[in-house]
Design an enzyme around this catalytic site. Sequence first.
Site, PDB file in Angstrom:
ATOM      1  N   HIS A   1       0.837  -1.206   0.000  1.00  0.00           N
ATOM      2  CA  HIS A   1       0.000   0.000   0.000  1.00  0.00           C
ATOM      3  C   HIS A   1       0.869   1.253   0.000  1.00  0.00           C
ATOM      4  O   HIS A   1       0.613   2.204  -0.765  1.00  0.00           O
ATOM      5  CB  HIS A   1      -0.906  -0.021   1.241  1.00  0.00           C
ATOM      6  CG  HIS A   1      -1.608   1.263   1.513  1.00  0.00           C
ATOM      7  ND1 HIS A   1      -2.916   1.505   1.143  1.00  0.00           N
ATOM      8  CD2 HIS A   1      -1.186   2.404   2.143  1.00  0.00           C
ATOM      9  CE1 HIS A   1      -3.258   2.731   1.523  1.00  0.00           C
ATOM     10  NE2 HIS A   1      -2.232   3.291   2.135  1.00  0.00           N
ATOM     11  N   GLU A   2       1.896   1.274   0.831  1.00  0.00           N
ATOM     12  CA  GLU A   2       2.770   2.446   0.889  1.00  0.00           C
ATOM     13  C   GLU A   2       3.561   2.611  -0.407  1.00  0.00           C
ATOM     14  O   GLU A   2       3.767   3.733  -0.882  1.00  0.00           O
ATOM     15  CB  GLU A   2       3.716   2.343   2.087  1.00  0.00           C
ATOM     16  CG  GLU A   2       3.019   2.290   3.438  1.00  0.00           C
ATOM     17  CD  GLU A   2       2.069   3.450   3.650  1.00  0.00           C
ATOM     18  OE1 GLU A   2       2.273   4.531   3.071  1.00  0.00           O
ATOM     19  OE2 GLU A   2       1.094   3.275   4.408  1.00  0.00           O
TER      20      GLU A   2
ATOM     21  N   HIS B   1       1.445   4.357  -2.892  1.00  0.00           N
ATOM     22  CA  HIS B   1       1.467   5.816  -2.745  1.00  0.00           C
ATOM     23  C   HIS B   1       2.678   6.411  -3.470  1.00  0.00           C
ATOM     24  O   HIS B   1       2.583   7.457  -4.106  1.00  0.00           O
ATOM     25  CB  HIS B   1       1.535   6.196  -1.263  1.00  0.00           C
ATOM     26  CG  HIS B   1       0.210   6.251  -0.578  1.00  0.00           C
ATOM     27  ND1 HIS B   1      -0.867   6.965  -1.074  1.00  0.00           N
ATOM     28  CD2 HIS B   1      -0.218   5.678   0.589  1.00  0.00           C
ATOM     29  CE1 HIS B   1      -1.892   6.842  -0.251  1.00  0.00           C
ATOM     30  NE2 HIS B   1      -1.533   6.067   0.758  1.00  0.00           N
TER      31      HIS B   1
ATOM     32  N   GLU C   1      -6.348   7.060  -0.476  1.00  0.00           N
ATOM     33  CA  GLU C   1      -6.228   5.833   0.299  1.00  0.00           C
ATOM     34  C   GLU C   1      -6.884   4.668  -0.433  1.00  0.00           C
ATOM     35  O   GLU C   1      -6.346   3.554  -0.471  1.00  0.00           O
ATOM     36  CB  GLU C   1      -6.854   6.018   1.683  1.00  0.00           C
ATOM     37  CG  GLU C   1      -6.089   6.957   2.591  1.00  0.00           C
ATOM     38  CD  GLU C   1      -4.644   6.519   2.806  1.00  0.00           C
ATOM     39  OE1 GLU C   1      -4.390   5.321   2.982  1.00  0.00           O
ATOM     40  OE2 GLU C   1      -3.759   7.394   2.773  1.00  0.00           O
TER      41      GLU C   1
END
Length: 300
Positions: free
Chosen positions: A134-135, A138, A201
Amino acid sequence: MGTTKTFILLAAMTALFMAVGFVVGGTMGMGIAFIVAAGINFFSYWNADKIVLKMQGARQVDESDASPMIRTFVGDTKALARSANMPEPKIYIIDTQQPNAFATGRNPDNAAVAATSGLLNMLSREETAGVMAHELAHVQNRDTLTMTITATIAGAIGMLANFALFFSNRERGGIIAGLLIMIFAPMAAGLVQMAISRSREYEADKRGAEICGNPLWLASALEKIDRGARATINRRAEENPAMAHMYIMNPLAGRKGDSLFSTHPGTANRIEALVRLAEDMGQGRMSPPLEDPRPTGPWG
């Protein structure tokens, strides 16, 4: 879109900064605020990631770390980056018991990802991989520049707003104006953060699930992180609330604050979206990009 979004964000934050400067020192104060804001924008572009990491007490780690758990964590994160065809980011640990993580950096070539020690102790290897994917999403989506600069300028707005009441021009009703600025300027900065954070998100959840190969890893991780964040206070984040939107989960949840102005979407909604994605992907049966995809259980 990323460049346009960043430009609009910086313009809005700069205008708000100048408004506070006007209340503090009139036209001259507004001019000084503009010069300071321009300097902050320039400095933040090149250095905001370092500021954020330092303020959160992050320490860099690599495969030479004495802890086997951290060595595995570093290796898995780098494997995920290679799977996503990304440069390997710098990897950091934050020594706090609250489970959480964030990414920072102006572009994929100058990126860093950070996880808390609480996250490594609470999650399984697969769940941790889902969080780091997930990071990395980003970073790949170039959200980190916007997120990091937002945190830096919002923090500056908060500090300047605190001075507004004491240094405002009293001959022009400045006391009332200063009080309003002190209350509403940080709130306005927070609304900007909230508006740009929630949709990102969801996108990072989706892309992160694709990177790690199993949406249910992240779904399970989010459920545990949500419980852990509510039960544990992150003192570093409490001291720097302008950076809350950078984390995968609201790090201020330990204070049991109102969620009306939360910078993060509801955890239940995120999990539901990931479960639907897992069904579309065949229950996440894609081969994960880890060297050993077998379940390993909790690390701690």
